[in-house]
Design an enzyme around this catalytic site. Sequence first.
Site, mmCIF file in Angstrom:
data_model
loop_
_atom_site.group_PDB
_atom_site.id
_atom_site.type_symbol
_atom_site.label_atom_id
_atom_site.label_comp_id
_atom_site.label_asym_id
_atom_site.label_seq_id
_atom_site.Cartn_x
_atom_site.Cartn_y
_atom_site.Cartn_z
ATOM 1 N N LYS A 80 -1.499 0.846 -19.459
ATOM 2 C CA LYS A 80 -1.363 2.098 -18.716
ATOM 3 C C LYS A 80 -0.478 3.018 -19.544
ATOM 4 O O LYS A 80 0.495 2.547 -20.159
ATOM 5 C CB LYS A 80 -0.735 1.794 -17.355
ATOM 6 C CG LYS A 80 -0.578 2.991 -16.432
ATOM 7 C CD LYS A 80 0.019 2.569 -15.092
ATOM 8 C CE LYS A 80 0.128 3.737 -14.128
ATOM 9 N NZ LYS A 80 0.681 3.335 -12.819
ATOM 10 N N SER A 137 -2.015 4.777 -8.701
ATOM 11 C CA SER A 137 -2.008 5.618 -9.883
ATOM 12 C C SER A 137 -2.575 4.927 -11.129
ATOM 13 O O SER A 137 -2.925 5.599 -12.081
ATOM 14 C CB SER A 137 -0.577 6.070 -10.194
ATOM 15 O OG SER A 137 0.223 4.954 -10.557
ATOM 16 N N SER A 192 0.234 1.154 -6.510
ATOM 17 C CA SER A 192 -0.501 1.703 -7.660
ATOM 18 C C SER A 192 -1.210 0.690 -8.547
ATOM 19 O O SER A 192 -1.982 1.075 -9.424
ATOM 20 C CB SER A 192 0.440 2.541 -8.529
ATOM 21 O OG SER A 192 0.663 3.793 -7.937
#
Lengths: 485, 95
Positions: A75, A150, A174
């Site tokens: 990420k 997210s 997330s």
Amino acid sequence: MMIHTLAEYQKQLLAKKISSLELTQFFLDKMAQHNALNSFITVCAETAKAQAIHADELRAQGKAGPLTGLPFAHKDIFCTRGIKTTCGSKMLDNFIAPYSATVTEKLDDAGMVLLGKTNMDEFAMGSSNENSFYGVVHNPWDTRCVPGGSSGGSAAAVASRIVPAASGTDTGGSIRQPAAFCGITGLKPTYGRISRYGMIAFASSLDQAGPMTQTAEDAALLLNAMAGFDVRDSTSLNVPVPDYTATLNDSLQGLRIGIVPSFFGDGLNSEIGAAIDNAKSVLEKLGAQCVEIELPHHELAIPTYYVVASAECSSNLARYDGVRYGYRAAQPVDLMDLYKRSRSEAFGQEVKRRIMMGTYVLSSGYYDAYYLKAQKARRLISEDFKAAFKNVDVILSPTTPDVAFKIAEKTHDPVKMYLSDIYTIAVNLAGLPAINIPCGFSGQLPIGMQLIGNHLTEARLLNIAHQFQQHSDHHQKVPMMESSS
Amino acid sequence: MSITKEQVDKIAHLARLALTEEEAHAYATQLENIFNLVTVLQQADTAEVRPMAHPMDAKQRLRPDVITEGNEREVMQAIAPLTDMGLYLVPQVIE
């Protein structure tokens, strides 16, 4: 080449049936083929190939570890020295991290190959990946839908098998919510289990990194390398790391699973309820027993979270000043103008909204009514779990109230968006570990269920998830995708 | 609860954000909605409850007071928008 899990590629590398370079090239090609998903902000083709060649050399010298040569994606919230780290924000569009996150170093040291940095909601604030400066990510099961957020880029990339595994972070859901929306396994470990050093901060008392994978077995492999004490993270737990793969095949005989009846009311898509009922019977056949429990203060979780997380976000994001790194507004007339315009021009709407909210709850005259009150409510929420874990080993719940929604469906109503985190948020407030596991489909969209454990019971969660996956095939389903090239 | 545009302007200044008129009005409404969601907190009985700042109630670790980081000024300033001779440049503050 067939699609495989990390564990399967590990065996192939070990048997020298493939090289890391072949594997890396295979995934780089797939990433290029499916770039319309927009799951990547940065592709690291050249450094990945160099890492793969190095991994193959280590293997030839007999120096390979369990993860050497396996490709994955980070990420874009983890600092990667020399590689752009944006956190999904215009603020950091030009930010080349001067150092690496501990997680980055650990996976690097384990010999893993970094394929690229995945798309995400700006500063990890969002539940749909629509808040990224780099554009929305598409859900590979239905490209009109969001992948969740997210960690939406990581979830979409793993679900579409354009990477075998990825990292994520979870502040209020997330990792688990996008894992549910995309039909993959996603583990949010106990707060402090994985170092936060070099992981760009959103809400420091809630943020936690974790693996996003095809299977629980792969999550165990990655967690083995990611977890551990780090002197550079002041809230890191100094507790030994077990071998999470060693207990995957433990029996579930006598396992006590808590079910909160109010979680299965009107607010829940009935197909999700039915899928979890099916999963319950699978687990019961394996020896588990379901027990009804209550979490009396659960209704406080969303309001508590939005006060605590916003307050921490507003102080963490005060560091972006247009002076030391990141975006700087052109031709500032004075220092105040430099601060204000740099921040306003580079932060997106949701980030500004949360900074505003956090500044308000911390401002003079409101601190006691909001922030202090929320910290007290946080303890009530945490005590509920403590009481529940006296009677049960884990809690089984939905991960999300509904399956993936359409792009732009909720962007104009922040409150509606916040309410979609109802099942995941309390876990972060209490610092507990929890895992999302695929457990069915509603039409073509995946359904996920969540297992919540007591502090530091990741091994047990992975064990249950693995046993469930040995007796179900939802996690093996792969979306049909047209390639974009 | 209601949030006025004046309050929004004050918060924005504290947060060092410059908002357009349009944004300020939008935020007033949105923050109001978010705070309505938060009002349920006020009904919770927390009289005897200690605030919880850390999920595991951990204490701050102490370490020996020795230097652990080297001087990395050049590395850190290489990513700064504007520097000169080791200094970060900002608009003139002192007359």
